[in-house]
Design a protein around this motif. Structure first.
Motif, PDB file in Angstrom:
ATOM      1  N   GLN A 157      -8.969   6.829   0.560  1.00  9.24           N
ATOM      2  CA  GLN A 157      -9.665   6.037   0.080  1.00  9.24           C
ATOM      3  C   GLN A 157      -9.287   4.574   0.040  1.00  9.24           C
ATOM      4  O   GLN A 157     -10.042   3.716   0.455  1.00  9.24           O
ATOM      5  CB  GLN A 157     -10.566   6.563  -1.067  1.00  9.24           C
ATOM      6  CG  GLN A 157     -11.347   7.783  -0.905  1.00  9.24           C
ATOM      7  CD  GLN A 157     -11.958   8.355  -2.196  1.00  9.24           C
ATOM      8  OE1 GLN A 157     -11.926   7.827  -3.124  1.00  9.24           O
ATOM      9  NE2 GLN A 157     -12.725   9.422  -1.945  1.00  9.24           N
ATOM     10  N   ARG A 158      -8.068   4.361  -0.858  1.00 12.66           N
ATOM     11  CA  ARG A 158      -7.904   2.871  -1.003  1.00 12.66           C
ATOM     12  C   ARG A 158      -6.568   2.343  -0.384  1.00 12.66           C
ATOM     13  O   ARG A 158      -6.458   1.047  -0.283  1.00 12.66           O
ATOM     14  CB  ARG A 158      -7.285   3.062  -2.674  1.00 12.66           C
ATOM     15  CG  ARG A 158      -8.475   3.445  -3.609  1.00 12.66           C
ATOM     16  CD  ARG A 158      -8.122   3.332  -4.945  1.00 12.66           C
ATOM     17  NE  ARG A 158      -9.181   4.086  -5.848  1.00 12.66           N
ATOM     18  CZ  ARG A 158      -9.089   3.925  -7.309  1.00 12.66           C
ATOM     19  NH1 ARG A 158      -7.821   3.623  -7.829  1.00 12.66           N
ATOM     20  NH2 ARG A 158     -10.089   4.659  -7.922  1.00 12.66           N
ATOM     21  N   HIS A 159      -5.951   3.208   0.199  1.00 11.24           N
ATOM     22  CA  HIS A 159      -4.648   2.739   0.879  1.00 11.24           C
ATOM     23  C   HIS A 159      -4.545   3.285   2.309  1.00 11.24           C
ATOM     24  O   HIS A 159      -3.707   4.092   2.570  1.00 11.24           O
ATOM     25  CB  HIS A 159      -3.335   3.176   0.146  1.00 11.24           C
ATOM     26  CG  HIS A 159      -3.483   2.734  -1.392  1.00 11.24           C
ATOM     27  ND1 HIS A 159      -3.494   1.307  -1.780  1.00 11.24           N
ATOM     28  CD2 HIS A 159      -3.659   3.334  -2.402  1.00 11.24           C
ATOM     29  CE1 HIS A 159      -3.343   1.349  -2.964  1.00 11.24           C
ATOM     30  NE2 HIS A 159      -3.890   2.375  -3.406  1.00 11.24           N
TER      31      HIS A 159
ATOM     32  N   HIS B 133       0.762  -1.164  -0.109  1.00  7.21           N
ATOM     33  CA  HIS B 133       0.099  -0.079   0.057  1.00  7.21           C
ATOM     34  C   HIS B 133       0.831   1.282   0.055  1.00  7.21           C
ATOM     35  O   HIS B 133       0.672   2.410  -0.402  1.00  7.21           O
ATOM     36  CB  HIS B 133      -0.882  -0.071   1.433  1.00  7.21           C
ATOM     37  CG  HIS B 133      -2.050  -0.907   1.059  1.00  7.21           C
ATOM     38  ND1 HIS B 133      -2.985  -0.690   0.215  1.00  7.21           N
ATOM     39  CD2 HIS B 133      -2.274  -2.166   1.627  1.00  7.21           C
ATOM     40  CE1 HIS B 133      -3.746  -1.796   0.340  1.00  7.21           C
ATOM     41  NE2 HIS B 133      -3.494  -2.629   1.098  1.00  7.21           N
TER      42      HIS B 133
END
Length: 944
Positions: A128-130, A63
């Motif tokens: 949002q993603r990591h 990430h």
């Protein structure tokens, strides 16, 4: 056989090769299947281990890489590019200390909107993603900065605060707080800026944040104009600034600050540091110019070296657009050497150049104005240059207002000065005999004719030049026509859009943005000539040059005679005209003296002007004031003999004037202000009594004020209020007589028109009830304005600034407020009386209680003509007033009835009300103080 054998061997070999190849492919196939199986089995494991929710090393690495390179890195680089673009668009004014950061405005936000949207989109990816990556806090900081540049300060503040409270990375937290300081500064919440700065001072910052923190503080002090703190914080930030162009700019700002603070040696060192950091050409150019101003000059050869350097700059073609600035700096250099004449010459050349900086003309004109104002004391010429300064200067500059005020002073001065010259010229002409007068007028007429001829020749030359230019523009082509297209390559100037654009830009650089109007180059569109011997007459305008055919048709002698008659008509030859000229001249001399003394700091010129006024016009209405001015002026100049002379003259001739009193009593101004405030407060009480229909008490209050203060600023108000009381109580001819007497006694009062309306209404039987008397009410705002006007008037008279009437805040413990003085009540009780019941109850009950008192009066005192009315004292106290009793004894008899069960007060506890009687003379004193306890002590002593 051998061949067969060989063929056999070959065949065997070939078959084996095929076999081995087949076996190898089979082995590879089986191996690939095994690896595929392994990958197939391990892939879900890997993906599961890299889930957003897991925090193992493999997941964090995964990430961190994606968050950094797929989101944060791209957003950060875009932010760098956008900020660099914003800095590149800054238009620097090198006449002022350069700003540290560019301004963020709604227009810049609009220009950066697209870039900021893209940054928000990219920076949102790590968030949002990591969520477990190390770049989340940094991405939030980028989000906050993007919202800041979008002028969305509210969301920017929330974002920065979120990073500070929820972030795990101290460096990101500190960066967010630094940008929170920037946001608070743009919202002018300077207290919050200092609060954040105090917190950050206690934190351990990394080098980048330490640099940005000190630069943010420097920016805060830049806005506050605290230059020593600006320099201190830039000095602290410089060791951590790596980029050469940034270091060069910060060193230049330091050089400007030290130069303005007269620290030339330190400024020179900083300008050298600018050049060591390879600055852009423009910054390098201005650095070298400023270095020439702070170079230490030990001998004449150093001066010549600097002058030679300036001339070298002028010859350099790269500096063509900077010539205006070079001449400006040359002038400043010459002023430091006290070469005023040469400096004026260079400044004149500066304003004649077309400079790249639109504000340079304004600064050059301003410097010319300062030279003529401060050094040459030529206020007429200074006024012209200040006019030009305001024509070119950006109105948003902070010094614009101060320059505008000085220009207004000069405009007023020059107006009175020209009036004085004009009247002097007219009076001088009026004293001449006819032969001498006509000789002077002939000179004036000759000068006008010569000027008209010169203007006609100049106009003819201009027309010829225009025709020549037109001939070159209309260059005929082979077919006898010319292009009329509108493209950029059109041959005619007005069809060439590119040429028009360039011409407009060149015009605005030279003349600024101007409305389309006649005489656009003049600040005074109606300039007049002076009327003096040998000069054109003031107010006279030369007729426009006519064409040759028109001029030939006019009889020159008739025109000359008509003009002579016009000039003669302006000369005051009759007693009436001379008296009018005297009045105009007296006013001009008086105003000139005041401006010289109080606004131009020219005491000697002020004294000369005032002395001329009292010598030539000893009967002028301002004589006492002028004597007072002259005493103060000569005291300021240290001429005690002349000061004493005018003090004695003032005391002898105008001993009862306000000016004599001011000389004899240094505290007169403050005492007058306190006196006015006291009268105003008492007048307010009297007016409120009038509004409450307590006319006897209101009249008693007026009588008391008039006895104690026979003359006051409220004298006309009191007189008209007396008339209104008569109108409410007598309804007879006394009311008309009072109004007529007021109009005759106070003809200049602002209330005369109102009194005339009342009088006309009475005469026409319209009655005064239809007219609103609120014009007489002096509310607190009006009184405050009156106080301010009185203070200003006193300041104008004394020539010194009065101390502020408001208390000045200090860190020391203020002294306790003085106790209110006790009210002194009159012991003359042989006057009409009122009954007063003071209730300490909600004011909503006042109406009901007033009705109860009215019923009590009808039941117990039906033969007496008594009225009841409420009177609000404060939010929780009111009174019921019963009036009127002709004597003290009757009032006391009425009071006794209220100690029985029949009284409306019987329904209340004794501590909820107070009852007493009071004379109509003492009633306004009690109402003003609202000190019931104080009056009750007087009441017990004199009524029981």
């Amino acid at each position: 056989m051998i061949i067969k054998k060989g063929n056999y061997i070959d065949n065997v070999t070939s078959d084996n090769s095929v076999l081995f190849t087949t076996l190898r492919h089979q082995n590879q196939l089986h191996s690939g299947r095994r690896w595929f199986g392994v990958i197939f089995v391990m892939l879900p494991v890997f993906l599961f281990s890299c889930s957003v929710e897991r925090k193992n090393p493999l997941s964090k690495t995964y990430h961190n890489i994606l968050a950094h390179y797929n989101g944060y890195f791209l957003a950060r680089e875009k932010m760098k590019t956008s900020e660099e673009g914003l800095r590149s668009k800054m238009v620097d004014d090198y006449n002022r200390v350069l700003p540290i950061y560019p301004d963020v405005t709604e227009s810049t936000a609009s220009a950066m909107q697209g870039d900021m949207d893209e940054i928000i989109k990219k920076a949102s990816i790590p968030i949002q993603r990591h969520k477990n990556s190390r770049w989340v806090d940094d991405s939030y900081v980028l989000l906050g900065k993007a919202r800041y540049y979008q002028y969305d300060f509210e969301n920017a503040i929330q974002t920065f605060k979120y990073v500070n409270t929820e972030g795990e990375d101290d460096a990101a937290r500190h960066q967010a707080l630094i940008w929170l300081m920037h946001t608070f500064m743009d919202q002018e919440e300077y207290g919050n800026v200092i609060a954040v700065a105090d917190y950050l001072k206690k934190e351990e910052l990394n080098h980048d944040n330490l640099r940005d923190f000190h630069l943010a503080l420097a920016h805060y002090y830049y806005v506050d104009k605290n230059w020593s703190q600006v320099a201190r914080n830039i000095e602290a930030a410089l060791p951590y600034v790596q980029k050469h162009d940034r270091r060069a700019r910060l060193n230049f700002i330091l050089g400007q600050i030290y130069q303005n603070g007269q620290r030339d040696s330190t400024a020179y060192d900083r300008y050298q540091a600018v050049l060591r950091n390879s600055p852009p050409y423009e910054l390098s150019f201005y650095t070298k110019l400023n270095m020439s101003q702070v170079t230490e000059l030990s001998e004449g050869s150093d001066v010549r070296r600097i002058q030679k350097y300036f001339r070298k700059l002028l010859r350099d073609q790269k500096n063509k657009e900077y010539k205006d600035r070079i001449y400006y700096e040359m002038a400043r250099f010459e002023l430091k050497q006290d070469n005023v004449e040469k400096a004026v010459d260079y400044l004149q050349k500066s304003v004649q150049q077309e400079g790249g900086n639109p504000n340079q003309k304004a600064y050059s004109y301003l410097e010319l104005g300062k030279v003529y104002y401060d050094r040459l004391r030529n206020f007429e010429r200074a006024k012209v240059y200040y006019d030009s300064t305001l024509m070119f200067m950006n109105q948003e500059l902070e010094e614009y207002e101060a320059i505008s005020k000085r220009q207004q002073v000069l405009e007023e001065f020059v107006g009175h000065y020209y009036t004085m010259q004009h009247q002097d010229s007219l009076r001088k002409l009026a004293a001449m005999d006819s032969i001498e007068l006509y000789a002077v007028l002939d000179k004036i007429l000759d000068a006008e004719e010569a000027r008209r001829e010169a203007e006609a020749k100049a106009l003819a030359r201009a027309e010829r030049r225009a025709q020549n230019r037109a001939a070159s523009v209309f260059d005929m082509s082979g077919d006898g026509g010319f292009e009329t297209g509108g493209g950029a390559g059109s041959s005619w100037y007005f069809y060439d859009t590119r040429a028009l654009s360039q011409g407009q830009s060149a015009f605005q650089r030279t003349w600024g943005s101007r409305p389309l109007e006649d005489n656009w180059r003049r600040s005074n569109k109606n300039s007049d000539a002076d009327f003096d011997t040998g000069e054109p007459v003031a107010g006279a305008q030369a007729p426009a040059a006519d064409s040759a055919s028109a001029t030939a048709s006019v009889n020159a002698a008739e025109v000359r005679e008509s003009r002579r008659s016009e000039l003669l008509a302006n000369i005051p030859t009759t007693p009436e005209a001379l008296a009018a000229s005297d009045t105009i001249l007296q006013t001009a001399l008086y105003e000139l003296g005041r401006i010289y003394d109080q606004r131009l700091d020219e005491p000697k010129n002020a004294a000369t002007t005032f002395e001329r006024l009292i010598d030539e016009f000893p009967e002028n209405e301002n004589y006492a004031e002028v004597l007072y001015f002259l005493h103060l002026i000569y005291s300021q100049l240290g001429d005690e003999a002349m000061a004493a002379k005018y003090r004695e003259a003032l005391t002898e001739k105008f001993g009862n004037s306000i000016y004599a009193k001011k000389l004899n009593n240094p505290n007169y101004a403050e005492e007058s202000r306190q006196r006015m405030e006291a009268i105003a407060a008492r007048y307010k009480v009297v007016y409120e009594l009038y509004e409450q229909a307590f006319y006897d008490s209101a009249q008693a209050g007026i009588d008391a004020i008039q006895v104690e203060y026979p003359t006051s600023e409220f004298e006309d108000r009191l007189a008209l209020l007396e008339a209104l009381i008569l109108g409410r109580t007598e309804k007879g001819p006394g009311y008309q007589q009072a109004l007529e007497q007021f109009i005759n006694t106070y003809p200049t009062s602002s209330l005369v028109d109102y009194a005339q309306q009342l009088l006309d209404g009475y005469i026409n039987q319209a009655g005064q009830a239809d007219l609103d008397p609120e014009i007489l009410q002096a509310d607190p705002a009006e009184l405050e304005e009156a106080n301010a006007e009185a203070e200003e008037a006193v300041a104008d008279l004394s020539g010194i600034k009065m101390p502020d009437s408001e208390p000045v805040e200090t860190k020391a413990t203020p002294p306790p407020a003085p106790a209110k003085p006790a009210v002194t009540y009159s012991e003359n009780l042989q006057r009409p009386h009122y009954f007063v019941a003071v209730f300490h109850l909600p004011v909503g009950q006042s109406r009901t209680l007033t009705e109860n008192f009215a019923r009590f009066n009808d039941d117990q005192f039906s033969t007496a003509s008594l009225s009841s009315s409420p009177l609000m004292l404060d939010d929780s106290t009111f009174a019921v007033i019963v009036k009127e009793f002709p004597s003290k004894d009757q009032a006391v008899a009425y009071l006794q009835k209220h100690y029985t069960e029949a009284s409306p007060t019987a329904a209340f506890e004794r501590n909820q009300y107070d009852i007493f009687v009071i004379s109509n003379e003492n009633f306004p004193r009690w109402y003003k103080s609202k000190g019931t306890e104080g009056y009750l002590a007087f009441f017990r002593e004199h009524y029981r």
